[in-house]
Design a protein around this motif. Structure first.
Motif, mmCIF file in Angstrom:
data_model
loop_
_atom_site.group_PDB
_atom_site.id
_atom_site.type_symbol
_atom_site.label_atom_id
_atom_site.label_comp_id
_atom_site.label_asym_id
_atom_site.label_seq_id
_atom_site.Cartn_x
_atom_site.Cartn_y
_atom_site.Cartn_z
ATOM 1 N N ILE A 55 0.838 -1.191 0.000
ATOM 2 C CA ILE A 55 0.000 0.000 0.000
ATOM 3 C C ILE A 55 0.872 1.239 0.000
ATOM 4 N N LEU A 56 0.507 2.202 -0.847
ATOM 5 C CA LEU A 56 1.165 3.500 -0.876
ATOM 6 C C LEU A 56 0.254 4.472 -0.128
ATOM 7 N N GLY A 57 0.767 5.010 0.955
ATOM 8 C CA GLY A 57 -0.028 5.921 1.776
ATOM 9 C C GLY A 57 0.870 6.648 2.747
ATOM 10 N N CYS A 58 0.272 7.316 3.715
ATOM 11 C CA CYS A 58 1.054 8.089 4.679
ATOM 12 C C CYS A 58 0.365 8.086 6.036
ATOM 13 N N VAL A 59 1.169 7.971 7.089
ATOM 14 C CA VAL A 59 0.665 8.053 8.464
ATOM 15 C C VAL A 59 1.472 9.095 9.222
ATOM 16 N N GLY A 60 0.909 9.572 10.307
ATOM 17 C CA GLY A 60 1.630 10.511 11.154
ATOM 18 C C GLY A 60 2.591 9.775 12.072
ATOM 19 N N GLU A 61 3.592 10.501 12.546
ATOM 20 C CA GLU A 61 4.529 9.915 13.513
ATOM 21 C C GLU A 61 3.942 10.069 14.909
ATOM 22 N N ASP A 62 2.835 9.374 15.123
ATOM 23 C CA ASP A 62 2.119 9.421 16.393
ATOM 24 C C ASP A 62 1.656 8.008 16.725
ATOM 25 N N ASP A 63 1.014 7.847 17.861
ATOM 26 C CA ASP A 63 0.607 6.506 18.275
ATOM 27 C C ASP A 63 -0.453 5.912 17.349
ATOM 28 N N PHE A 64 -1.328 6.739 16.793
ATOM 29 C CA PHE A 64 -2.307 6.215 15.847
ATOM 30 C C PHE A 64 -1.602 5.652 14.615
ATOM 31 N N GLY A 65 -0.573 6.373 14.150
ATOM 32 C CA GLY A 65 0.184 5.896 13.004
ATOM 33 C C GLY A 65 0.895 4.593 13.305
ATOM 34 N N LYS A 66 1.469 4.491 14.503
ATOM 35 C CA LYS A 66 2.137 3.244 14.898
ATOM 36 C C LYS A 66 1.133 2.103 14.978
#
Length: 256
Positions: A55-66
């Protein structure tokens, strides 16, 4: 990097209302965060079926992203295409269910990490090394740059003769602009397989060549049917105990 199936779009967490008919207008109990996002749910299930999916996408460097990144990685999804940013938080969807079977969403996507997908992320080498591309209509409505990236991926996949599947997955909460609907029609015209709910089909049916496409209509508790070259194939539903309806159309990542 060679993968069987590539998808592009939102990676997010979902916060669910605990009780049926619980609205967003007054305080209530919520469950989560759960790893979610229609493309993320889809590719997680692709990998569980034994294929190599990314998957090509993006997450934040936060606990939700982890939360969601580690879930995808643990399940075997190719995560090297997932970008991380400390400029935006991970996308969030709030959802509540009603006794008539309907759902209501509040999305935090346009100004989240999920919106950080750009046309330059889509390269010839990336598309040349996949067998199939799967995209979803909900991702097209996040932001113009996300829509443009997905259109570029579809155009390149079509040019290179890759299998393209498309789930309209229309979310009215994200808007139904003329540009959005035009993009859906363009993707439909280049897709080999259409996976649609009945309501969505009524919106896009005029753009589908029912003789040339494989059209799968998802009918929930009534099963599904496939239309191809003038023939109709019907499949009865598999009876299961519902734990949570989210992701049921493409199988859920939730462990409840």
């Amino acid at each position: 990097m060679e993968i069987d199936v590539l998808t592009i779009g939102e990676i997010l967490v979902e916060i669910m209302a605990k009780n049926i008919d619980q609205d967003f207008l007054s305080p209530g109990e919520f469950l989560g965060p759960h790893p979610s996002g229609a493309p993320a749910i889809f590719i997680d299930q692709v990998v569980k079926l034994g294929l190599k999916g990314g998957i090509l996408g993006c997450v934040g460097e936060d606990d939700f992203g982890k939360n969601v990144f580690e879930r995808l990685k643990r399940d075997g999804v190719e995560t090297s295409l997932i970008k991380k940013t400390n400029q935006y938080i991970t996308g969030i969807a709030f959802v509540t269910y009603f006794s008539n079977g309907e759902r209501k969403f509040i999305f935090h996507l346009p100004h989240s990490a999920a919106s950080n997908i750009y046309p330059e992320d889509i390269t010839d080498d990336l598309i040349k090394n996949i067998k199939a591309l799967h995209v979803m209509g909900c991702s097209l409505a996040i932001k113009d740059n996300v829509r443009e990236a997905i259109e570029k991926a579809v155009d390149l996949s079509h040019e290179y003769g890759k299998l393209i599947s498309f789930d309209p997955n229309i979310r009215v909460e994200l808007g139904l602009s003329k540009e959005y609907l035009k993009t859906i029609e363009n993707i439909v015209s280049k897709s080999n397989i259409i996976l649609s709910g009945e309501k969505e089909l009524s919106i896009i049916k005029g753009a589908i060549d029912m003789e040339e496409k494989i059209v799968v209509i998802k009918k929930g508790k009534h099963g599904a049917e496939t239309h191809y070259k003038g023939k109709v194939y019907k499949v009865d539903p598999i009876k299961v105990e519902e734990v949570d309806p989210t992701g049921a159309g493409i199988a859920s990542m939730l462990d409840l």
